[in-house]
Design a protein around this motif. Sequence first.
Motif, mmCIF file in Angstrom:
data_model
loop_
_atom_site.group_PDB
_atom_site.id
_atom_site.type_symbol
_atom_site.label_atom_id
_atom_site.label_comp_id
_atom_site.label_asym_id
_atom_site.label_seq_id
_atom_site.Cartn_x
_atom_site.Cartn_y
_atom_site.Cartn_z
ATOM 1 N N GLU A 1 40.901 -47.733 7.098
ATOM 2 C CA GLU A 1 41.240 -46.618 6.218
ATOM 3 C C GLU A 1 40.570 -45.342 6.690
ATOM 4 O OE1 GLU A 1 41.696 -47.730 1.756
ATOM 5 O OE2 GLU A 1 40.021 -48.905 2.525
ATOM 6 N N THR A 2 41.286 -44.230 6.570
ATOM 7 C CA THR A 2 40.721 -42.919 6.899
ATOM 8 C C THR A 2 40.155 -42.284 5.628
ATOM 9 O OG1 THR A 2 42.915 -41.949 6.619
ATOM 10 C CG2 THR A 2 42.270 -42.564 8.860
ATOM 11 N N GLY B 1 39.717 -35.762 12.856
ATOM 12 C CA GLY B 1 39.939 -36.810 11.857
ATOM 13 C C GLY B 1 40.406 -38.114 12.471
ATOM 14 N N GLY B 2 40.831 -39.015 11.602
ATOM 15 C CA GLY B 2 41.260 -40.340 12.011
ATOM 16 C C GLY B 2 40.296 -41.401 11.524
ATOM 17 N N LEU B 3 40.408 -42.594 12.078
ATOM 18 C CA LEU B 3 39.493 -43.679 11.731
ATOM 19 C C LEU B 3 38.085 -43.315 12.185
ATOM 20 C CD1 LEU B 3 41.617 -46.814 12.698
ATOM 21 C CD2 LEU B 3 41.126 -45.962 10.393
ATOM 22 N N ILE B 4 37.103 -43.736 11.408
ATOM 23 C CA ILE B 4 35.712 -43.340 11.648
ATOM 24 C C ILE B 4 35.006 -44.392 12.494
ATOM 25 C CG2 ILE B 4 33.490 -42.906 10.534
ATOM 26 C CD1 ILE B 4 35.083 -41.756 8.177
ATOM 27 N N PHE C 1 34.441 -39.779 15.034
ATOM 28 C CA PHE C 1 35.739 -40.439 14.888
ATOM 29 C C PHE C 1 36.065 -41.281 16.127
ATOM 30 C CE2 PHE C 1 35.882 -36.529 12.361
ATOM 31 C CZ PHE C 1 36.212 -37.052 11.114
ATOM 32 N N ASP D 1 39.302 -37.674 2.340
ATOM 33 C CA ASP D 1 40.347 -38.224 3.190
ATOM 34 C C ASP D 1 40.169 -37.666 4.608
ATOM 35 O OD1 ASP D 1 42.612 -39.182 4.392
ATOM 36 O OD2 ASP D 1 44.026 -38.039 3.169
ATOM 37 N N THR D 2 39.982 -38.547 5.581
ATOM 38 C CA THR D 2 39.739 -38.102 6.956
ATOM 39 C C THR D 2 40.969 -38.294 7.847
ATOM 40 O OG1 THR D 2 38.838 -40.264 7.620
ATOM 41 C CG2 THR D 2 37.284 -38.630 6.739
ATOM 42 N N SER D 3 42.158 -38.266 7.264
ATOM 43 C CA SER D 3 43.372 -38.393 8.063
ATOM 44 C C SER D 3 43.450 -37.269 9.095
ATOM 45 C CB SER D 3 44.609 -38.348 7.166
ATOM 46 O OG SER D 3 44.598 -39.421 6.235
ATOM 47 N N LYS D 4 44.057 -37.559 10.235
ATOM 48 C CA LYS D 4 44.155 -36.571 11.312
ATOM 49 C C LYS D 4 44.925 -35.333 10.868
ATOM 50 C CE LYS D 4 44.012 -39.519 15.423
ATOM 51 N NZ LYS D 4 44.777 -39.947 16.614
#
Length: 492
Positions: free
Chosen positions: A345-346, A387-390, A406, A375-378
Amino acid sequence: MRNLEAFEVPNDGEIALCEINGRMQSMNYNYANVNAFTNTLECYPKIHITRDLLHPVTSRDEGKALFLPVNVSFLKQLTQIYYEQGFVEALHTASAHNQIIISKGALMVLDILKYINKIRILFNPNIKYSGTNLINQFSQTRNWLSNTIRCISWHPHTKKVAVVTCDDSVRIFSDDNAIMPLLRYKHQRNITCVAWRYMSNSEIAVGHENGITVWNIDANSLVSRPSISNAVFLKLPNHKPIMSIAWSPKGDKLVSCAACDNTIYVWDVELNKTSSQKRPGSSGNILLKWSQTGEKLFSCSNGLVFRVWDCYTWECERWTVLDGRVQTACWSSCGTNLLFATSTETVIYGLIIKTDQIFTSNTETSSSQAIPLIDTSKIDIEGIVVGGLIQCMESDPKGKHLAVLFQDTNCVAVFNIVRQPMLQIIPSSLVIGLPEEKPSIISFLQHFEAGTCLTIGWSSGRVQYYPIIYTDLSIPNQVNTSLYPSFNTSPF
């Protein structure tokens, strides 16, 4: 829930160098120099590890080419292979022997071992992965297998830092670079983590594929390569590869976990004794984080389960994520807030620990809930993808800032942490490297009087300091306020 749109990026062709009073300062990367804005880093070591400084990794077989082959008896040959390469390789050699009884006996034992291994893989799938691939999958370091810098650990009491490189060396840098201790040992292969001991000036633990090596580095010694006589080797069967180690804030206990072992061990290093904390529900553990107060210990498995332990009673509260596993986590300075992110999850989640009872079965009356914070979505911000998966998160020792690395974007995101009236994460600044550089690992300095300071290990072998300074905390002449207005700065 917030997202990453609030970040402001440096001007085109510039990189962020520091943050002063909430304002990000940047400069063109061709002549970037953080000393143009602040003098607070002058006494810290300058670190850039290039490929020509690395030691070549050699195998034991290379020296054999220097000697002529000789005829030795089969028993002597078998004994030699057993001591050098192990029992299984000796069986493979015996299976090729010209005597039928010996070869068939060896093949029968190999078949038995093969079926035993299949049963073990059935209960613990991680065993089928090779050590390096398993470490690369679960490591907090981005691209652990290929990057020059694999770990960075700052001493909790002095201006001293340990940097682990891909040649399985631990280099100790300090404000006095006249002597740089180099920690190497033939059994210290595939280093995964490193941790300085609290309440000690000289002890450092190194976790690797074969176990844990605790080095004692004499500060007054003029030897740049301490011998293994200055180290203690901690090892247990099947407790490998070591993925995470952590010293208690009092320095009296060392905890360790391994990717192929569901037991967490608590070591008494002086007595070389251990006690174990074992709970069902996983085939291994990959991350340990001790709270700064020493009251709580976070542990996460390579599955859905993570736990928060009470370090007085060693009882734990069990928590599960919906999918994947916990990838990374960090504590607040007060030990009442836990931030974590999963592998699928992002989103960054927050956990507020108000009482000794962390979770309850009744969600309506539970005093603490894991809540999504950001929310860390790209997203694309003025041509920069972030952003993206951490991969990894670290909070500073004062609990005011959070740094996020990331998995597949090349910015390190720095957030402000606000705990009142409710826990919040607010975007602050983005740190971008030089062209072609990718961030590998992040770590905060343990003591920085002017505020806090983030260190970033880049794929080029360069270690960057990113100070976050508040002038009301700094001593006179530490911040060059007369210099930085002459350069272009971001509007943040």
